[in-house]
Each structure stands twice: as C-alpha cells, then as structure tokens.
Write an enzyme that holds these catalytic residues in place. Structure first.
Site, PDB file in Angstrom:
ATOM      1  CE  LYS A 275     -64.605  51.248  31.443  1.00  0.00           C
ATOM      2  NZ  LYS A 275     -63.672  51.278  30.324  1.00  0.00           N
TER       3      LYS A 275
ATOM      4  NE  ARG B 181     -54.784  56.309  34.340  1.00  0.00           N
ATOM      5  CZ  ARG B 181     -55.929  56.334  33.663  1.00  0.00           C
ATOM      6  NH1 ARG B 181     -57.063  56.558  34.284  1.00  0.00           N
ATOM      7  NH2 ARG B 181     -55.959  56.118  32.381  1.00  0.00           N
TER       8      ARG B 181
ATOM      9  CD1 TRP C 184     -54.579  47.333  35.445  1.00  0.00           C
ATOM     10  CD2 TRP C 184     -52.667  47.020  34.337  1.00  0.00           C
ATOM     11  NE1 TRP C 184     -54.716  47.890  34.200  1.00  0.00           N
ATOM     12  CE2 TRP C 184     -53.557  47.713  33.495  1.00  0.00           C
ATOM     13  CE3 TRP C 184     -51.398  46.692  33.851  1.00  0.00           C
ATOM     14  CZ2 TRP C 184     -53.222  48.100  32.206  1.00  0.00           C
ATOM     15  CZ3 TRP C 184     -51.065  47.078  32.559  1.00  0.00           C
ATOM     16  CH2 TRP C 184     -51.976  47.781  31.755  1.00  0.00           C
TER      17      TRP C 184
ATOM     18  CG  ASP D 283     -62.044  53.338  35.369  1.00  0.00           C
ATOM     19  OD1 ASP D 283     -61.651  52.408  36.079  1.00  0.00           O
ATOM     20  OD2 ASP D 283     -61.486  53.679  34.305  1.00  0.00           O
TER      21      ASP D 283
ATOM     22  CG  ASP E 269     -57.488  48.294  31.824  1.00  0.00           C
ATOM     23  OD1 ASP E 269     -58.674  48.424  31.478  1.00  0.00           O
ATOM     24  OD2 ASP E 269     -56.931  49.049  32.638  1.00  0.00           O
TER      25      ASP E 269
END
Ligand code: DGJ
Length: 698
Positions: A450, A417, A175, A452, A520
């Site tokens: 978008k 998360r 990531w 995700d 990101d």
C-alpha cells in the site's frame, strides 16, 4: 475501426463515432467534428481567414486542435513555448502525418511544425477495437540547436459542436469527502478544475465531462480523463459566439520545461470519448481500463478480499496484535492481510520514522518473518504499508540527509502531518527509495504494497535541477518509475495507490498501480456518494471499499448496510476484528462468501447507477454479466418520518429472457422487459435500510 486521410482531412472512426480534423488554408490543423458518424465526403474545412472586425480575428473563432500561445487567439491555449531569440509565440502548421497499426490498435500521428524554430509537435490519437475511447497525447520535439522552454504542454484541446451551454460534471471535494459529483452549467468565460499541490488531490478530478440533456440512459456526453497523478488543469471555456472548448493536461502553474536540442517531451495521455448517456461512458471506461490502462498482470483478475489493520491498531502494531488479527481475518475469508502504518523506524505516531524503512525491533523483535509465516500458514498473502515519498524530520534519514527534501535554505519548511516531501527528482533519493522497498521485498514474502502519500508540496526548491519548475512533472514520473521497477522485479506484486484516501485516484496512478484506496471516510452513507463520483470514469474493480466501525456510534447502522455498500466495489475489511462478537464475525463471513460469488460480476460486469440520494432519496447500483445480475439498494439516513415507497427500474437485461429475482424473502419470476420497464417496488422503508437483489436466468 479505421483511420483515413483524404486531402488532409483526417477521420478517426471508432465503434460508433467519428472524430474529424482537417488542415485549413493557412496550414493550421482544425477540428471539424466529434460525435455520430457522417458521410466521409461531407467533411470539409470551412475556415477562410476572414476577419470579423479588428477586435475579433477569424482565428479567435476557429476550432483548432492544439492552439498555441500567440497570434490573435486569447482563449486557454494548449502549448506555450519560449525560443532562444526571445520570441514567446509559437505558430504550428501541418508538416506530415503517419497512420500505424499496432496489434489491436491504430495510431494517427499528425506532426505540426513551428518552421523558423524547428519545434515539432506531434498530436497522437490511438483507438482500439470495440470502443469509442480515443487516447490522445502530444509529443513535443526540439529539432533545433537551441534551448526551447515549454511553459505549457496540454495533452489535448477539444471543441464541442453545440452553441447551447453544456453541463460540466466534475467530482470535487476534500479529504474524507472525495468525488462529490457536481454539475455546473457552462456560461461564457472559463471554468477550471485543477491541482497545484503536487498530487492530483482530493479537490477536483483531472477530467471533464460535458453533456446536454443527458441522463444515465441517453443524451450527448463528451468526456476526457487525464492519466496523470500530479498537478493538472482542466480549462473549460465558452466564448461569446457560444463555442465550448476544453484544454486538459499538466498544470502550467509554476511549470516550465527546458527542452534541449534533440530532446522530446511526451505529455500524459487523455482518454476521451463521446457516448449516448452516462452509463455508456462509465461502462466503456470501466472495460477499457481493464483491457488497456491497468498494469497487465492483474488487470483481468478479480481483486482479493483484503484485511487492513489501520483502523484496528493505528500506529500501535506488534507481532502479536497483527497475528491475532490475521487469525480472525483468515477465519472470515480474507485472502490478503495488509499491515498498515507503524511497523518501521521509531514510528509510534505520525511524528517520527518516515524514511527509515527498516523493521522496528521493539515491535517485531524477530523481524516480520513470524508474522508473515503466520499469515501465509493461514492461507493469505501478506501486504505492507509504505509512504516512500516522505520523511519525518525526526528520522535517521533526515538527520543524515537534511538536503534530500524540497526546500529553500532561506525558508522554514512547512510541516504537514509532521513530514516533508523527499526530492524524488534527485537520482540518489530515487535510488534510496527504491532500495528501501526492494530490500523489504527481497527479504520477505511480501506480495502487496500500500503506497501512501499524505501531504501537499511546499517550499518547492530543487537546486539539483537546471530548471526547478520541472519538479512537479519529474516527481510524479519518478513515482511511476519506482512503482514500475518494483513490478518489473517482483512479477506478482500488487500495489495499491493511496494519498490520504483518494488524493491520487486517477487514470495516471491506475496506469502503474493496481487499485486505489478510495477515501479515508468509511462511513457507509458518505461512502455511497464518494463511490458514485468515482464510478463515473474509474474502474469499479479498483475501488477499494472497507467495512469498518467508523461513525457507528454517531450514525448507527448495521453490518448488513456496511457490507451492502462495500460490496459495490472491491470488498475489503478494516474494522477491529478483535472486538467483534461471534455473531458479527459470522456476518462478516457470510458476506465475504457471498461477495466471492458475485465479485466477477461486480468487478467486471456492466455497471448501472439506478438511483442516487440527491434525486431519489435512494441509492441503487446494478452489475450485470452473462452469468447473473446483482442489484444493491440503500436508503439514506433521513428520519423515519420520511419513509417512502421506493421504485427502481433495472438495466442491461435481455428483454425476452425470464429471470428469477430474489430479494428479502421474495422470489419472483419476471421477464427482462418487465424488470427494465415496469421495475420493482419496495414497501415503506425507513432510514439506513439496504438489500441485495440477486437476478439469475430462470
Ligand atoms: C492515510 C491512509 O489513507 C490510511 O488508510 C492509512 O494508511 C494512514 N494514512 C496511515 O498513516
């Protein structure tokens, strides 16, 4: 292009290559050649079935097109099947073939059969005019009356001609550090790249690139990129006689598939090719994707310059804050305003709300209409963030349907998360997800989503399925089906594929979504390495690249540098515009205007990697089309004491044409041959410097 068959020798002729197979004396389909074309009559199948010794069968050395589990072959196999009588070995021999012409493509289908069990495996090869790219996939059909369980179903097996070790290039990372290009010399044994996380992931890329003595301009390069956004496996093997092979497709990790009587399973496609040098590979795939892979509606249109609110407001969105951002975004030239996470349910942070796709009334007391009206009145389109495959335990959805996630009753679900993965293999869940998005799209003027996806799968129980090991495959299929259904209903909808950045950036997502969020990590220096890896096989136009404030304190660099990095892909803006000075906003405006002048060239032109940090302490890319050429040059973050003279040679120009070259305050006129062979020098340059060089026909 053409495909010919003569005496069971199959020659696939692309723009400048041959891919050749032949049926051998035992009926097995063998690979004969892939590379530069030869005379058709020279191709023969040399397999003779002679045993070398009792430890190494003849079949072990043979170059098969699609090797099964079974018999005396022990290398990574392409297919494994279990039959109702307990037999776990498949034997595939030639049954029939068909060549069909469709619009601008030719399709060769060679059907192999496991006779006693009526399992039909049709290997499919599709070629298109003007390319050396071959689309390969397999159709696996159960023509028997019994259940057949597939334990592995690769999209293709590939054989390579040289006995010398190949160099494997993959784009690996994590990531925030996706697509780091890594070269590994293939020694004897097996090297595998894979994902077991549900998505194709940030770690390895679902492709192989094998080369020998190759650089950007020349040398043998073989590649194959899988169009799949879930678990995948690329197995590169080299045996003790030096034969290198690749098997690429769905990962067989925790996978099996119940193929009932009469059913057919079609593998994802792998787009493969042989080119001279890496630039040719990237350019063929860049253009091929726009013509034949991306969803048609926007494939040939340049992507709009978007503003995304994530790094400005995080979860703390409100009608006023978004309207204020939209006003500035429009004033600097953005064409699309995307509101990111935070607008729905009880979403204050990442602990709650996923799954509740209705507008949060505290943040938007009059719904989204006032914001969307404002965005539209400013001349921009409106886009909205969703994470449709997920649910927070703290949500109305989870409270109503705790059984809608993948789970085992006896295990504590692992939160990542603070969220869980919805079981999209259930029809009711899939319908709910579609309906939530459909409700928003039908109620509001939203033309961009978008999409995700922010966590890996775990506790993958799916008791709704007869065979829960199918979930890895069925989940991704459901994602594609929902995206396709939304696009079918809302013809002008664009969808961006995001998975914590580039965690699902692959040719599978790009067959259904219009672009990807690349990473990101928007630090411009890190980003160059990420963009470099992405550019190997994925289309430049699909690479969303935001200019933001990330790391500005840690690694001071100016906005010019940030823009020069982001303009190398699909320019987007993601900083907190409310905090910028007038001067900074003017800089944004200036670059966005410039980008609109060059974006056709950047998004659709020929693309060249001229220099990279590892080799050159400099990063440079060039884009060329008939109208102009644009070159971006960026130095790295090394200390001032390493400042150097830098030099680049350009590519892709007409050697006899006189060009006007503008860089810094210089304007020079030089021929294409000078620019390509002598090149351009730059004075001593310190860290984090960058320029754009504009090249036009004089
Ligand atoms: C991860 C994405 O990569 C970001 O761009 C942003 O959309 C966040 N998720 C929102 O939660």
């Amino acid at each position: 292009m053409k495909i010919v068959e003569n005496n069971k020798v199959f020659i696939i002729e692309t723009k400048s290559t041959h891919y050749v197979m032949a049926v051998d004396c035992e009926g097995v389909l063998n690979h004969i050649h892939w590379g530069k074309p030869c005379k058709a009559e020279d191709y023969v199948c040399s397999y003779n079935g002679w045993e070398k010794n009792s430890n190494h069968s003849a079949r072990e050395f043979s170059k098969t097109e699609y090797i099964t589990f079974g018999g005396t072959v022990y290398r990574p196999n392409a297919i494994a099947a279990k039959y109702a009588d307990g037999c776990r070995e498949a034997v595939l021999t030639y049954d029939s073939h068909k060549i069909t012409q469709e619009d601008n493509s030719l399709l060769l289908e060679i059907t192999l059969k496991d006779k006693p069990y009526n399992l039909l495996v049709t290997l499919c090869y599709r070629i298109r005019e003007g390319y050396d790219v071959i689309e390969r996939f397999a159709k696996i059909k159960n023509a028997s009356d019994n259940l057949i369980i597939l334990d592995k179903t690769a999209s293709g097996e590939f054989n390579f001609p040289s006995k010398r070790p190949y160099t494997s290039t993959n784009a690996n990372g994590s990531w925030g550090a996706e697509f780091k290009m890594e070269n590994t010399e293939l020694k004897n044994g097996v090297l595998s790249y894979e994902s077991k996380k549900g998505g194709s992931g940030h770690t390895n890329s679902p492709f192989f690139i094998l080369s020998q003595n190759a650089d950007e301009k020349q040398g043998e390069v073989y590649f194959g990129a899988l169009a799949w956004s879930g678990n995948f496996k690329v197995e590169l093997s080299r045996d003790y006689v030096g034969t290198t092979r690749a098997v690429i497709g769905l990962n067989d990790f925790d996978f099996s598939y119940n193929l009932h009587a009469g059913e057919e399973f079609i593998t994802p496609s792998v787009y493969c090719g042989y080119t001279n040098g890496f630039a040719e590979m990237s350019n063929q795939m860049n253009s091929f994707a726009a013509c034949h892979i991306l969803p048609k509606r926007y494939a040939k249109e340049p992507l709009p310059v978007l503003y995304n609110s994530w790094e400005a407001t995080w979860f703390n969105v409100s009608c006023e804050s978004q309207q204020a951002l939209a006003e500035i975004a429009a004033s600097i030239g953005c064409e699309l305003f995307v509101m990111d996470d935070g607008w729905f349910g009880e979403r204050k942070d990442d602990h709650a709300g996923l799954g509740d796709w209705y507008v949060n009334e505290k943040k938007f007391p009059n719904g989204l209409k006032p914001l969307i009206d404002k965005v539209k009145s400013l001349g921009m389109r409106f886009g909205l963030w969703f994470e449709p495959e997920m649910v927070n335990p703290d949500s109305d959805l989870f409270r109503a349907h705790p059984d809608w996630t993948y789970h085992y009753d006896t295990r504590t679900p692992s939160l990542l998360r603070n969220q869980l993965v919805l079981n999209l293999t259930r029809d009711d869940v899939k319908e709910y997800v579609f309906k939530c998005m459909d409700d928003m799209l039908s109620q509001y003027d939203i033309s961009y989503i978008k999409w995700d996806m922010n966590r890996a799968f775990s506790e993958t129980g799916a008791e709704n399925l007869e065979n829960p090991q199918e979930l890895w495959y069925r989940h991704i299929k459901a994602v594609y089906e929902i995206a396709d259904a939304l696009k079918a209903k809302y013809k002008d909808l664009q969808i961006e594929c995001c998975a914590s950045g580039g965690g699902r950036a692959d040719l599978g997502s790009l067959s259904h979504f219009d672009m990807v969020w690349t990473s990101d990590n928007t630090d411009p220096v890190d980003r160059l390495e990420i963009q470099n890896g992405f550019s190997l096989l994925y289309p430049i136009k699909c690479m969303r690249a935001w200019v933001t404030d990330t790391n500005r304190r840690k690694r001071p660099n100016d906005l010019d540098y940030r823009f020069n990095v982001s303009m190398q892909g699909s320019l987007s803006i993601g900083g907190n515009l409310l905090e910028y000075t007038k001067e900074e906003l003017d800089t944004h405006k200036k670059y966005i205007e410039l980008y609109k002048e060059i974006r056709n060239t950047v998004q659709f032109g020929k693309f060249y990697r001229l220099a990279d940090f590892k080799r050159d302490e400099l990063y440079a890319t060039q884009y060329v089309d008939d109208s102009q050429s644009v070159v971006f040059v960026c130095t790295n973050a090394n200390s001032f004491f390493t400042e150097k003279f830098h030099h680049i040679n350009l590519c892709g120009l007409d050697p006899d044409q006189l060009y006007e070259v503008k860089y810094f305050d210089n304007v020079i006129k030089k021929s294409g041959s000078y620019l390509m062979n002598v090149g351009l020098d730059f004075d001593t340059w310190g860290p984090l410097n960058s320029i754009i060089i504009m090249i036009n026909k004089a």
